[in-house]
Design a protein around this motif. Sequence first.
Motif, PDB file in Angstrom:
ATOM      1  N   PHE A  64     -76.987  -1.669  16.834  1.00 32.01           N
ATOM      2  CA  PHE A  64     -76.527  -2.529  15.749  1.00 32.01           C
ATOM      3  C   PHE A  64     -77.019  -3.940  16.015  1.00 32.01           C
ATOM      4  O   PHE A  64     -77.339  -4.307  17.140  1.00 32.01           O
ATOM      5  CB  PHE A  64     -75.001  -2.504  15.600  1.00 32.01           C
ATOM      6  CG  PHE A  64     -74.254  -3.028  16.799  1.00 32.01           C
ATOM      7  CD1 PHE A  64     -73.923  -4.373  16.892  1.00 32.01           C
ATOM      8  CD2 PHE A  64     -73.872  -2.175  17.815  1.00 32.01           C
ATOM      9  CE1 PHE A  64     -73.242  -4.855  17.997  1.00 32.01           C
ATOM     10  CE2 PHE A  64     -73.185  -2.648  18.924  1.00 32.01           C
ATOM     11  CZ  PHE A  64     -72.874  -3.989  19.016  1.00 32.01           C
ATOM     12  N   CYS A  65     -77.084  -4.718  14.947  1.00 33.28           N
ATOM     13  CA  CYS A  65     -77.474  -6.123  15.092  1.00 33.28           C
ATOM     14  C   CYS A  65     -76.353  -7.001  14.551  1.00 33.28           C
ATOM     15  O   CYS A  65     -75.497  -6.550  13.793  1.00 33.28           O
ATOM     16  CB  CYS A  65     -78.790  -6.421  14.383  1.00 33.28           C
ATOM     17  SG  CYS A  65     -78.764  -6.238  12.595  1.00 33.28           S
ATOM     18  N   THR A  66     -76.388  -8.250  14.967  1.00 31.98           N
ATOM     19  CA  THR A  66     -75.376  -9.208  14.534  1.00 31.98           C
ATOM     20  C   THR A  66     -75.924 -10.607  14.714  1.00 31.98           C
ATOM     21  O   THR A  66     -76.889 -10.809  15.455  1.00 31.98           O
ATOM     22  CB  THR A  66     -74.075  -9.035  15.348  1.00 31.98           C
ATOM     23  OG1 THR A  66     -73.088  -9.940  14.838  1.00 31.98           O
ATOM     24  CG2 THR A  66     -74.288  -9.295  16.819  1.00 31.98           C
ATOM     25  N   GLY A  67     -75.351 -11.564  14.049  1.00 30.62           N
ATOM     26  CA  GLY A  67     -75.729 -12.951  14.299  1.00 30.62           C
ATOM     27  C   GLY A  67     -75.311 -13.356  15.706  1.00 30.62           C
ATOM     28  O   GLY A  67     -74.245 -12.951  16.187  1.00 30.62           O
ATOM     29  N   GLY A  68     -76.135 -14.121  16.365  1.00 32.75           N
ATOM     30  CA  GLY A  68     -75.855 -14.520  17.737  1.00 32.75           C
ATOM     31  C   GLY A  68     -74.586 -15.331  17.909  1.00 32.75           C
ATOM     32  O   GLY A  68     -73.996 -15.333  18.994  1.00 32.75           O
ATOM     33  N   ASP A  69     -74.146 -16.006  16.849  1.00 32.93           N
ATOM     34  CA  ASP A  69     -72.933 -16.817  16.930  1.00 32.93           C
ATOM     35  C   ASP A  69     -71.698 -16.096  16.378  1.00 32.93           C
ATOM     36  O   ASP A  69     -70.615 -16.671  16.354  1.00 32.93           O
ATOM     37  CB  ASP A  69     -73.122 -18.134  16.163  1.00 32.93           C
ATOM     38  CG  ASP A  69     -74.102 -19.061  16.853  1.00 32.93           C
ATOM     39  OD1 ASP A  69     -74.216 -19.005  18.097  1.00 32.93           O
ATOM     40  OD2 ASP A  69     -74.769 -19.844  16.145  1.00 32.93           O
ATOM     41  N   GLU A  70     -71.868 -14.851  15.942  1.00 29.64           N
ATOM     42  CA  GLU A  70     -70.720 -14.123  15.402  1.00 29.64           C
ATOM     43  C   GLU A  70     -69.756 -13.734  16.519  1.00 29.64           C
ATOM     44  O   GLU A  70     -70.129 -13.619  17.678  1.00 29.64           O
ATOM     45  CB  GLU A  70     -71.188 -12.885  14.632  1.00 29.64           C
ATOM     46  CG  GLU A  70     -71.878 -13.247  13.333  1.00 29.64           C
ATOM     47  CD  GLU A  70     -72.186 -12.037  12.479  1.00 29.64           C
ATOM     48  OE1 GLU A  70     -71.409 -11.043  12.544  1.00 29.64           O
ATOM     49  OE2 GLU A  70     -73.173 -12.073  11.746  1.00 29.64           O
ATOM     50  N   ARG A  74     -70.367 -12.978  20.614  1.00 30.91           N
ATOM     51  CA  ARG A  74     -69.744 -13.824  21.646  1.00 30.91           C
ATOM     52  C   ARG A  74     -68.831 -12.993  22.544  1.00 30.91           C
ATOM     53  O   ARG A  74     -68.797 -13.190  23.761  1.00 30.91           O
ATOM     54  CB  ARG A  74     -68.982 -14.977  20.993  1.00 30.91           C
ATOM     55  CG  ARG A  74     -69.917 -15.951  20.268  1.00 30.91           C
ATOM     56  CD  ARG A  74     -69.267 -17.266  19.851  1.00 30.91           C
ATOM     57  NE  ARG A  74     -67.889 -17.225  19.450  1.00 30.91           N
ATOM     58  CZ  ARG A  74     -67.457 -17.205  18.184  1.00 30.91           C
ATOM     59  NH1 ARG A  74     -68.314 -17.211  17.187  1.00 30.91           N
ATOM     60  NH2 ARG A  74     -66.172 -17.195  17.923  1.00 30.91           N
ATOM     61  N   ASN A  75     -68.087 -12.046  21.954  1.00 36.14           N
ATOM     62  CA  ASN A  75     -67.239 -11.171  22.764  1.00 36.14           C
ATOM     63  C   ASN A  75     -68.079 -10.347  23.732  1.00 36.14           C
ATOM     64  O   ASN A  75     -67.735 -10.218  24.913  1.00 36.14           O
ATOM     65  CB  ASN A  75     -66.432 -10.225  21.874  1.00 36.14           C
ATOM     66  CG  ASN A  75     -65.348 -10.918  21.084  1.00 36.14           C
ATOM     67  OD1 ASN A  75     -65.032 -12.075  21.319  1.00 36.14           O
ATOM     68  ND2 ASN A  75     -64.799 -10.208  20.120  1.00 36.14           N
ATOM     69  N   GLY A 140     -79.958 -15.522   8.802  1.00 32.85           N
ATOM     70  CA  GLY A 140     -79.327 -16.575   9.578  1.00 32.85           C
ATOM     71  C   GLY A 140     -80.124 -16.991  10.805  1.00 32.85           C
ATOM     72  O   GLY A 140     -79.657 -17.790  11.600  1.00 32.85           O
ATOM     73  N   GLY A 141     -81.307 -16.430  10.972  1.00 31.21           N
ATOM     74  CA  GLY A 141     -82.115 -16.777  12.135  1.00 31.21           C
ATOM     75  C   GLY A 141     -82.384 -15.565  12.997  1.00 31.21           C
ATOM     76  O   GLY A 141     -82.570 -14.462  12.488  1.00 31.21           O
ATOM     77  N   ASN A 142     -82.400 -15.772  14.304  1.00 31.36           N
ATOM     78  CA  ASN A 142     -82.669 -14.697  15.248  1.00 31.36           C
ATOM     79  C   ASN A 142     -81.393 -13.910  15.517  1.00 31.36           C
ATOM     80  O   ASN A 142     -80.425 -14.456  16.027  1.00 31.36           O
ATOM     81  CB  ASN A 142     -83.199 -15.266  16.564  1.00 31.36           C
ATOM     82  CG  ASN A 142     -84.564 -15.887  16.391  1.00 31.36           C
ATOM     83  OD1 ASN A 142     -85.325 -15.513  15.507  1.00 31.36           O
ATOM     84  ND2 ASN A 142     -84.889 -16.830  17.248  1.00 31.36           N
ATOM     85  N   ASP A 143     -81.416 -12.612  15.181  1.00 30.55           N
ATOM     86  CA  ASP A 143     -80.255 -11.752  15.371  1.00 30.55           C
ATOM     87  C   ASP A 143     -80.488 -10.818  16.548  1.00 30.55           C
ATOM     88  O   ASP A 143     -81.452 -10.037  16.540  1.00 30.55           O
ATOM     89  CB  ASP A 143     -79.988 -10.926  14.115  1.00 30.55           C
ATOM     90  CG  ASP A 143     -79.580 -11.779  12.926  1.00 30.55           C
ATOM     91  OD1 ASP A 143     -79.096 -12.904  13.143  1.00 30.55           O
ATOM     92  OD2 ASP A 143     -79.739 -11.310  11.788  1.00 30.55           O
ATOM     93  N   PRO A 144     -79.629 -10.856  17.556  1.00 29.04           N
ATOM     94  CA  PRO A 144     -79.770  -9.910  18.659  1.00 29.04           C
ATOM     95  C   PRO A 144     -79.412  -8.496  18.216  1.00 29.04           C
ATOM     96  O   PRO A 144     -78.608  -8.290  17.306  1.00 29.04           O
ATOM     97  CB  PRO A 144     -78.778 -10.429  19.705  1.00 29.04           C
ATOM     98  CG  PRO A 144     -77.787 -11.223  18.941  1.00 29.04           C
ATOM     99  CD  PRO A 144     -78.505 -11.773  17.745  1.00 29.04           C
ATOM    100  N   VAL A 145     -80.029  -7.531  18.871  1.00 28.18           N
ATOM    101  CA  VAL A 145     -79.753  -6.115  18.641  1.00 28.18           C
ATOM    102  C   VAL A 145     -79.146  -5.566  19.921  1.00 28.18           C
ATOM    103  O   VAL A 145     -79.608  -5.866  21.023  1.00 28.18           O
ATOM    104  CB  VAL A 145     -81.050  -5.357  18.286  1.00 28.18           C
ATOM    105  CG1 VAL A 145     -80.790  -3.860  18.167  1.00 28.18           C
ATOM    106  CG2 VAL A 145     -81.650  -5.906  16.996  1.00 28.18           C
TER     107      VAL A 145
END
Length: 171
Positions: A64-70, A74-75, A140-145
């Motif tokens: 899954f991917c998400t915004g890095g600041d979500e 962070r969790n 939103g930019g670079n999203d980590p996976v």
Amino acid sequence: MAEQRPVAELDPRYSDDDAAATEWPQALDRLAAAELYWLSTVRPDGRPHVTPLIAVWVEGALHFCTGGDERKARNLAGNPHCVLTTGTNTLHSGLDVVVEGEAVRLADDDALRAVADAYEAKYGSEWRFEVRNGYFLGSGGNDPVFRVEPVTAFGFRKGEYSQTRWRFGPA
């Protein structure tokens, strides 16, 4: 990478008398086909956090991917242990599957392209991702996976009630 074949155990305490353990390929079909998953993570103060998301099964793991600041990213930065859940919102039929594991950030561009292709194949062109420098490029930019390889998984069959636990060993 070859798919792991876990050991299946039926828990008779939560299963009908004549129930059999659900075979892993049935759970894998459910995981691969599901449109929506629920990700459970732990906040820094120990409180749980649960959020719906989309995901794909690629090479033995959910991604899954998400915004890095979500919140979920962070969790996971503080505690990579997580649970992904999918199934049916019905009481008397279907199979619910719970996957426990650690979310590991996937940063290899070739591996990310395979995941991006899986997203588009499953969810359509609306979910086409460009891959660059270890990230999905999103609005939103670079999203980590993240990759979550099962350590333990559970199957809850409804109708013919059974609870199966699958334990995964080293690859």
